[in-house]
Scaffold this active site. Structure first.
Site, PDB file in Angstrom:
ATOM      1  CE  LYS A  36      -1.685   2.884   2.365  1.00 29.12           C
ATOM      2  NZ  LYS A  36      -1.658   4.398   2.296  1.00 29.12           N
ATOM      3  CD  GLU A  57      12.612   3.993   8.751  1.00 30.52           C
ATOM      4  OE1 GLU A  57      12.738   4.983   9.513  1.00 30.52           O
ATOM      5  OE2 GLU A  57      12.494   4.083   7.522  1.00 30.52           O
ATOM      6  CB  CYS A  85      13.185   8.666   8.339  1.00 31.28           C
ATOM      7  SG  CYS A  85      13.846   7.251   7.429  1.00 31.28           S
ATOM      8  CD  GLU A 116      10.829  12.814  10.838  1.00 24.40           C
ATOM      9  OE1 GLU A 116      11.711  12.137  10.298  1.00 24.40           O
ATOM     10  OE2 GLU A 116       9.703  12.370  11.129  1.00 24.40           O
TER      11      GLU A 116
END
Length: 488
Positions: free
Chosen positions: A182, A258, A291, A391
């Site tokens: 997906k 993750e 990331c 972040e």
């Protein structure tokens, strides 16, 4: 004007449209205009994909026929090689990759990682002998066997979609699982190509399925809560990762996550080329949308003013050498969407409000085009500021001073995240001591490449659960069964 071919679903061995022919536009980051159309999967489409993957795992020999798996995964790799040009187009038009970035994380690194998986696969331990043991007056022979966990839902992000898709799909297929991929709504084509080429390679029906839609949560939430799905492999934000853990709990579903990062690069006072280490910390590759990017630069307080001056000069020298779609030297393009541009700019404004010093950038750049352009940006900050703790996922670097080695370690670890990082020093042992104490899943020492297809990748703390890539990445999709039989 659409540039990319229509992205179709791949369910139970058939490339097809969504229920009722529903579609949505794929918006190109460079232009802000549609670059393609994608099937808009309904709940019924997702249900069909789950049922197909379950049936293929339970009723075919896919889970036990390793030779077939290697043959077809290798054939699929060959087809991806033959379609490198299309992969490049998808990375550029869907994810906003600059031409100079395509040959790195977007395409080359993904396909190299695929080769690593095929090379490492023979090292998987499928059986282990534990010898005999006497208990209750008789002896038992014992061994363990590794078996594929079952149906895997791979939910992937938009930043480096091919790399993450390969990391999950190829490992799960080699392990003997069946897969539902997906991809994110921004990058459906980089998922659809897996279905198209799997059909060409001759994959058995249901072994690999691909679904996507305009609703970013519909398919994912259905798979997370469905007991027929055995494992969720998700890459994305920490907030969504927490929701997946929560929603998967009622079925005790295994999750690999993750997640986010706010990684620190520590440049020590004895770094052989202090100026170069600081200058190359500029956060520009793929507009900082990674990331594991090192978005916090930690420098000695005694050289803080020097570091700020170096950064100002480096950003000024970098200038407008970014944002040109056709320039093969450019490694930075736009951010992926209007929403992401607004998010990044909100952090830029927050940094100013918090009292951080803007060293470079800080502006949107509509002169680059009608897409989502933000110029490379750097702040001098303290680690308690939100721009240093949260972040941002954009081209925004913060530089932070530290007093000594202990303070550098404290600042690096004073974060909810622990995904990657770096240390630069002229004293290797000193650098290694610090690297060992930073609580992070990967650390680069003096520029060493700590992220590669044959190395496990994952995070500590809010950066995730489990490991992807390397032999460990295949083993994430295996269960261990102990078998004992009474000696004659």
């Amino acid at each position: 004007m659409t540039i990319l071919p229509d992205a179709k679903l791949y369910i139970d061995g058939v490339l097809r449209d969504a229920e009722g022919g529903a579609t949505f536009d794929v918006i190109g980051p460079w232009t802000g205009e549609p670059v393609g159309k994608a099937a808009d999967a309904s709940a019924a489409d997702v249900e069909a994909a789950i049922a197909a993957a379950r049936r293929a795992f339970d009723t075919t020999d896919w889970s036990t026929n390793a030779d077939l798996r290697v043959k077809l995964v290798t054939k699929l790799r060959e087809l991806f090689e033959a379609n490198r040009g299309r992969l490049s187009d998808l990375a550029r038009h869907e994810a906003g990759a600059a031409l100079g970035a395509v040959g790195r994380a977007h395409v080359d690194m993904a396909l190299d990682g695929w080769d690593d998986y095929l090379r490492l696969f023979p090292q998987v331990t499928w059986e282990k002998d534990y010898g005999t043991r006497s208990s209750f007056g008789f002896e038992s022979h014992r061994k363990t066997v590794s078996e594929p966990i079952g149906v895997v839902a791979a939910i992937t992000p938009w930043n480096v979609p091919l790399y993450v898709n390969v990391g999950k799909v190829v490992a799960a297929l080699l392990a003997g699982c069946t897969v539902i991929l997906k991809p994110a709504p921004n990058t459906p084509g980089m998922g659809a190509i897996f279905g198209e080429l799997a059909a060409e390679a001759g994959f058995p029906a249901g072994v690999l399925n691909v679904v996507f839609g305009s609703d970013p949560a519909l398919a994912g939430e259905m798979m997370v809560t469905d007991p027929r799905v055995d494992l969720i492999s998700f890459t994305g934000s920490t907030g969504v990762g927490k929701r997946i853990m929560e929603q998967g709990a009622p079925t005790l579903k295994r999750v690999f996550l993750e997640l986010g990062g706010k990684s620190a690069k520590i440049v020590l006072d004895d770094a052989p080329n202090f100026a170069m280490e600081v200058a190359t910390a500029m956060l520009v590759f793929h507009a900082g949308q990674g990331c594991a990017v090192q978005s916090r630069l930690l420098v000695p307080a005694s050289r803080y003013e020097e570091a700020k001056a170096i950064l100002k000069h480096s950003y000024a020298s970098f200038g407008d050498n970014w944002g040109d779609f056709d320039n093969p030297q450019h490694i930075m393009g736009p951010v992926v969407s209007q929403r992401q541009m607004e998010r990044v700019m909100s952090y830029v404004e927050l940094g100013k409000e918090e009292g951080a010093t803007l060293l470079a950038g800080g502006n949107m750049r509509p002169d680059k085009g009608n897409g989502y352009f933000i110029e490379p940006t750097a702040f001098a900050a303290t680690n308690d500021m939100r721009i240093a703790r949260e972040e941002i996922f954009g081209p925004v670097l913060v530089v932070i001073p530290f007093e000594d080695d202990e303070d550098a370690i404290r600042i690096a670890n004073e974060s909810d995240y622990g995904l990657s990082g770096g240390v630069a020093s002229g004293d290797f042992d000193r650098a290694m001591r610090i690297a060992r104490r930073v609580r992070s899943g990967s650390i680069s020492v003096n520029g060493g490449m700590c992220i590669a297809g044959d190395l496990p990748f994952g995070g500590y703390k809010a950066s995730g659960v489990g490991r992807e890539w390397g032999l460990e990445g295949i083993e994430e999709f295996l269960e261990t069964k102990a078998i004992a039989w009474r000696a004659a």
